[in-house]
Design a protein around this motif. Structure first.
Motif, short mmCIF file in Angstrom:
data_model
loop_
_atom_site.label_atom_id
_atom_site.label_comp_id
_atom_site.label_asym_id
_atom_site.label_seq_id
_atom_site.Cartn_x
_atom_site.Cartn_y
_atom_site.Cartn_z
N ASP A 32 0.83 -1.20 0.00
CA ASP A 32 0.00 0.00 0.00
C ASP A 32 0.87 1.25 0.00
O ASP A 32 1.89 1.32 0.69
CB ASP A 32 -0.90 0.04 1.24
N THR A 33 0.44 2.23 -0.78
CA THR A 33 1.06 3.55 -0.79
C THR A 33 -0.07 4.57 -0.73
O THR A 33 -1.23 4.24 -1.00
CB THR A 33 1.89 3.80 -2.06
N LEU A 34 0.26 5.80 -0.42
CA LEU A 34 -0.76 6.84 -0.43
C LEU A 34 -1.39 6.95 -1.81
O LEU A 34 -2.60 7.11 -1.96
CB LEU A 34 -0.17 8.19 -0.03
N TYR A 35 -0.55 6.87 -2.82
CA TYR A 35 -1.05 6.99 -4.18
C TYR A 35 -2.02 5.84 -4.52
O TYR A 35 -3.09 6.07 -5.07
CB TYR A 35 0.10 7.03 -5.18
N SER A 36 -1.63 4.60 -4.18
CA SER A 36 -2.51 3.47 -4.50
C SER A 36 -3.83 3.57 -3.73
O SER A 36 -4.89 3.24 -4.28
CB SER A 36 -1.81 2.13 -4.22
N SER A 93 -5.25 6.39 -2.73
CA SER A 93 -6.03 7.49 -3.32
C SER A 93 -6.72 7.05 -4.60
O SER A 93 -7.85 7.42 -4.87
CB SER A 93 -5.15 8.72 -3.56
N ARG A 94 -6.05 6.21 -5.38
CA ARG A 94 -6.66 5.69 -6.62
C ARG A 94 -7.77 4.70 -6.30
O ARG A 94 -8.82 4.71 -6.93
CB ARG A 94 -5.60 5.02 -7.50
N PRO A 126 -8.14 12.47 -3.22
CA PRO A 126 -6.79 13.03 -3.35
C PRO A 126 -5.85 12.55 -2.24
O PRO A 126 -6.27 12.35 -1.10
CB PRO A 126 -7.00 14.54 -3.24
N VAL A 127 -4.59 12.39 -2.56
CA VAL A 127 -3.57 12.01 -1.58
C VAL A 127 -3.59 13.01 -0.42
O VAL A 127 -3.49 12.62 0.75
CB VAL A 127 -2.17 11.96 -2.24
N GLU A 128 -3.73 14.29 -0.72
CA GLU A 128 -3.72 15.32 0.31
C GLU A 128 -4.83 15.10 1.33
O GLU A 128 -4.66 15.40 2.52
CB GLU A 128 -3.88 16.71 -0.32
N TYR A 162 4.06 8.91 5.30
CA TYR A 162 5.17 8.67 4.38
C TYR A 162 5.91 7.38 4.72
O TYR A 162 6.81 6.97 4.01
CB TYR A 162 6.13 9.86 4.38
#
Length: 114
Positions: free
Chosen positions: A12-16, A18-19, A24-26, A38
């Protein structure tokens, strides 16, 4: 703020995220002030924020769950976020089964129509 508690999994990442949840990631960063977003750790629980922009609804349509649909594919096809889908269907959880009918809000700026 409506939060979906999400348990971090391998990869998992913030980007994944968010998608996956169409946010939004923010928004994830803001909703988790005490989590080092992070450096996500497996098993850590974070808030996936969700707002329901009722004022942006232009009506609704019905989406029929198809074989092979996942939550992600339904959200991507309809271009709404998870909170909108849960709220509009008065659900706390979604178990997708082919043939299930979901009410889907038509959100301003999207072009999904059944």
């Amino acid at each position: 703020m409506y939060c979906i508690n999400y348990v971090i999994k391998q990869g998992d990442t913030l980007y994944s995220l968010s998608r996956k949840y169409n946010i939004p990631v923010e928004a994830i960063i803001i909703a988790n002030p005490f989590v080092n977003v992070y450096n996500l750790r497996i098993g850590e629980v974070i808030c996936i924020p969700a707002s329901v922009p009722h004022e942006n609804y232009m009506g609704h349509t019905t989406y029929m769950v198809e074989d092979g649909d996942t939550l992600r594919t339904v959200l991507n096809k309809t271009r709404i976020n998870l909170a909108d889908l849960l709220e509009y269907n008065s659900l706390d959880d979604i178990h997708l089964e082919a043939g299930t009918s979901l009410e889907v809000p038509i959100v301003s700026g999207t072009d999904y129509m059944s």
